[in-house]
Scaffold this motif. Structure first.
Motif, PDB file in Angstrom:
ATOM      1  N   LEU A  14       0.829  -1.209   0.000  1.00  0.00           N
ATOM      2  CA  LEU A  14       0.000   0.000   0.000  1.00  0.00           C
ATOM      3  C   LEU A  14       0.862   1.256   0.000  1.00  0.00           C
ATOM      4  O   LEU A  14       0.583   2.217  -0.739  1.00  0.00           O
ATOM      5  CB  LEU A  14      -0.934  -0.011   1.215  1.00  0.00           C
ATOM      6  CG  LEU A  14      -2.139  -0.949   1.135  1.00  0.00           C
ATOM      7  CD1 LEU A  14      -2.899  -0.952   2.460  1.00  0.00           C
ATOM      8  CD2 LEU A  14      -3.077  -0.536  -0.007  1.00  0.00           C
ATOM      9  N   VAL A  15       1.889   1.280   0.831  1.00  0.00           N
ATOM     10  CA  VAL A  15       2.789   2.438   0.862  1.00  0.00           C
ATOM     11  C   VAL A  15       3.499   2.598  -0.486  1.00  0.00           C
ATOM     12  O   VAL A  15       3.620   3.712  -1.011  1.00  0.00           O
ATOM     13  CB  VAL A  15       3.821   2.277   2.003  1.00  0.00           C
ATOM     14  CG1 VAL A  15       4.873   3.383   1.938  1.00  0.00           C
ATOM     15  CG2 VAL A  15       3.125   2.297   3.360  1.00  0.00           C
ATOM     16  N   ALA A  16       3.953   1.476  -1.057  1.00  0.00           N
ATOM     17  CA  ALA A  16       4.630   1.540  -2.361  1.00  0.00           C
ATOM     18  C   ALA A  16       3.690   2.080  -3.432  1.00  0.00           C
ATOM     19  O   ALA A  16       4.081   2.936  -4.243  1.00  0.00           O
ATOM     20  CB  ALA A  16       5.132   0.143  -2.738  1.00  0.00           C
ATOM     21  N   LEU A  32       1.548   9.035  -6.178  1.00  0.00           N
ATOM     22  CA  LEU A  32       1.919  10.426  -5.897  1.00  0.00           C
ATOM     23  C   LEU A  32       2.924  10.915  -6.935  1.00  0.00           C
ATOM     24  O   LEU A  32       2.821  12.052  -7.427  1.00  0.00           O
ATOM     25  CB  LEU A  32       2.510  10.521  -4.492  1.00  0.00           C
ATOM     26  CG  LEU A  32       2.814  11.931  -3.973  1.00  0.00           C
ATOM     27  CD1 LEU A  32       1.515  12.739  -3.854  1.00  0.00           C
ATOM     28  CD2 LEU A  32       3.506  11.865  -2.613  1.00  0.00           C
ATOM     29  N   GLY A  33       3.882  10.048  -7.281  1.00  0.00           N
ATOM     30  CA  GLY A  33       4.850  10.435  -8.299  1.00  0.00           C
ATOM     31  C   GLY A  33       4.220  10.619  -9.659  1.00  0.00           C
ATOM     32  O   GLY A  33       4.552  11.558 -10.398  1.00  0.00           O
ATOM     33  N   THR A  66      11.623  10.610  -8.005  1.00  0.00           N
ATOM     34  CA  THR A  66      12.190  10.000  -6.792  1.00  0.00           C
ATOM     35  C   THR A  66      11.132   9.197  -6.050  1.00  0.00           C
ATOM     36  O   THR A  66      11.389   8.083  -5.569  1.00  0.00           O
ATOM     37  CB  THR A  66      12.766  11.081  -5.873  1.00  0.00           C
ATOM     38  OG1 THR A  66      13.747  11.851  -6.574  1.00  0.00           O
ATOM     39  CG2 THR A  66      13.412  10.465  -4.643  1.00  0.00           C
ATOM     40  N   SER A  67       9.921   9.743  -5.969  1.00  0.00           N
ATOM     41  CA  SER A  67       8.829   9.052  -5.292  1.00  0.00           C
ATOM     42  C   SER A  67       8.490   7.737  -5.999  1.00  0.00           C
ATOM     43  O   SER A  67       8.280   6.704  -5.346  1.00  0.00           O
ATOM     44  CB  SER A  67       7.596   9.953  -5.232  1.00  0.00           C
ATOM     45  OG  SER A  67       6.526   9.303  -4.588  1.00  0.00           O
ATOM     46  N   VAL A  73       8.686   1.803  -6.274  1.00  0.00           N
ATOM     47  CA  VAL A  73       9.022   0.553  -6.960  1.00  0.00           C
ATOM     48  C   VAL A  73       9.996  -0.271  -6.123  1.00  0.00           C
ATOM     49  O   VAL A  73       9.841  -1.484  -5.967  1.00  0.00           O
ATOM     50  CB  VAL A  73       9.616   0.846  -8.350  1.00  0.00           C
ATOM     51  CG1 VAL A  73      10.171  -0.427  -8.984  1.00  0.00           C
ATOM     52  CG2 VAL A  73       8.558   1.468  -9.256  1.00  0.00           C
ATOM     53  N   GLN A  74      11.003   0.404  -5.595  1.00  0.00           N
ATOM     54  CA  GLN A  74      11.996  -0.283  -4.768  1.00  0.00           C
ATOM     55  C   GLN A  74      11.356  -0.898  -3.533  1.00  0.00           C
ATOM     56  O   GLN A  74      11.650  -2.049  -3.165  1.00  0.00           O
ATOM     57  CB  GLN A  74      13.071   0.714  -4.366  1.00  0.00           C
ATOM     58  CG  GLN A  74      14.158   0.142  -3.492  1.00  0.00           C
ATOM     59  CD  GLN A  74      15.177   1.216  -3.155  1.00  0.00           C
ATOM     60  OE1 GLN A  74      15.839   1.754  -4.032  1.00  0.00           O
ATOM     61  NE2 GLN A  74      15.292   1.538  -1.889  1.00  0.00           N
ATOM     62  N   LEU A  75      10.486  -0.149  -2.883  1.00  0.00           N
ATOM     63  CA  LEU A  75       9.816  -0.659  -1.688  1.00  0.00           C
ATOM     64  C   LEU A  75       8.927  -1.849  -2.032  1.00  0.00           C
ATOM     65  O   LEU A  75       8.849  -2.825  -1.268  1.00  0.00           O
ATOM     66  CB  LEU A  75       8.987   0.454  -1.042  1.00  0.00           C
ATOM     67  CG  LEU A  75       8.260   0.094   0.243  1.00  0.00           C
ATOM     68  CD1 LEU A  75       9.246  -0.357   1.319  1.00  0.00           C
ATOM     69  CD2 LEU A  75       7.435   1.281   0.752  1.00  0.00           C
TER      70      LEU A  75
END
Length: 412
Positions: A327-329, A335-336, A369-370, A375-377
């Motif tokens: 969910l955070v990812a 947002l990005g 960056t967001s 994606v990384q998360l």
């Protein structure tokens, strides 16, 4: 009574363990001093030489002086000591190098502390005295102090000489640690593993004199120093990953917040603008990546019992559940995308020509960056989920632990 005497003979109280690799010049003196120390103390013990493939006759010299010699096929300082520890017969073991630099004739303080219940007793050469020429200046004033400082910082071990080669320990407790390194870093692994398992550790003063051999030492200053330092870091995910990651995130976020409204002028005509803002965004990105590496490394180390459970780390890991992490990812990616959409809309308003709004570039950098962090998360969450899949080893271990608990319950 006969059984008690037989057991006494079979189980010495103390083993003096000496690793050996071509120490023909000094091994006899070491064994003699160790034997005389056992005699003076009135201790039933043995002198054990763990030979690592000597070709100069060290084995025969040690046997002639009354030592028991075991042959270690695997090369390396750690391999010799590990094999020696497992084949030692004493309840306690005091180990020291076979180059006649350590004082085997004065092991009283080590044995006294072991009898008091300490699991690991370290020698401190800086308190006991270092003879002239016994330790290279680089080791004395840089290598040992720096590595000992990192050991105290990373693992909260109150030791002034982290790498003293003369040390004593409870053999059974040391075997329980299941040490595995084969090189010089074995000395660090022993102390770190004992500290992580909350063993009782203390140190006593000891002396160091110049070794009695004519050949160069086996220790390689920079190579072995780096191996020790890297081993300290690998056993401390916080200092290797988490703290540097948090520092980068904090530095990047503060810089980005300051520069987001516009350029900032410093003294001497230095101006910080969108380029510095880009560097701040990259710092945040690298910091997040390092931090997630730390959380995964912490989870892996705890799962496979390389590290004990940590309350603070467990809270961080418990937050990174599969659903919550996704969910955070997803929120960061959305947002990005919203920021990129706004940037494209603003650019379209000038017919995709030159932009006069510097804030657009800042929003675009922030949006990218967001997305990268999201994606990384997301991948980190999936990797963490893969690690949580039970395997055969986990099922076997759980079955064994349950059987032990049930047998303990039945005994009660």
């Amino acid at each position: 009574m006969t059984a008690q005497v037989y057991r006494y003979i079979e189980e010495p109280e103390l083993t003096i363990l000496i690793p050996c690799l071509n120490e023909a010049e000094t091994i006899e003196r070491c064994v003699e001093k160790a034997k005389l120390c056992l005699l003076r103390l009135g201790v039933h013990g043995e002198v054990l030489v763990a030979d690592n493939g000597s070709t100069d006759g060290s084995q025969d010299l040690a046997i002639a002086k009354g030592a028991r010699v075991v042959h270690v096929p695997d090369r390396g300082y750690g391999a010799a000591l590990r094999h020696g520890i497992h084949t030692a017969r004493g309840r306690y073991v005091i180990m020291g190098d076979g180059d006649d630099s350590y004082d085997f004739s004065n092991l009283d303080p080590f044995l006294a502390k072991l009898r008091d219940g300490f699991d690991l007793v370290m020698g401190n050469r800086f308190k006991g005295g270092i003879a002239q020429g016994a330790m290279p200046l680089l080791h004395r004033y840089l290598g040992n102090p720096v590595l000992s400082f990192f050991g105290r910082l990373f693992f909260k071990i109150d030791l002034g000489d982290f790498h003293c080669g003369l040390r004593g320990f409870n053999r059974e407790r040391m075997c329980d640690l299941e040490l595995y390194t084969t090189g010089m870093e074995f000395a660090s692994e022993m102390v770190i593993s004992a500290a992580l398992k909350s063993y009782r550790i203390c140190e006593v003063p000891t002396t160091l004199k110049k070794d009695g051999r004519s050949r160069p030492p086996h220790l390689r200053t920079w190579h072995d120093g780096w191996r020790h330092l890297s081993f300290l870091l690998m056993f401390s995910p916080r200092w290797l990953f988490v703290y540097p990651g948090l520092a980068l995130i904090l530095l990047g976020v503060v810089t980005a917040v300051i520069l987001f409204p516009g350029p900032v002028s410093l003294a001497n005509g230095v101006n910080l603008d969108v380029h510095t803002f880009l560097v701040a965004a990259i710092a945040v990105l690298i910091g997040v990546q390092t931090l997630t590496f730390g959380l995964i490394a912490q989870r892996f180390a705890i799962k496979y019992r390389l590290l004990p459970p940590d309350a603070a780390g467990s809270r961080g890991l418990s937050f990174l559940t599969f659903d919550r992490g996704l969910l955070v990812a997803a929120a960061l990616i959305l947002l990005g995308l919203f920021g990129i959409g706004w940037s494209l809309f603003t650019w379209a308003s000038v017919d995709f020509g030159p932009l006069r709004y510097p804030s657009v570039m800042r929003v675009l950098i922030l949006s990218l960056t967001s997305i990268a962090i999201g994606v990384q998360l997301g991948f980190t969450v999936f990797l963490s989920g893969i690690m949580n899949i039970p395997n055969k080893r986990d099922r076997i271990r759980a079955a064994v632990e349950n059987a032990l608990l049930r047998s303990g319950h039945h005994r009660r």
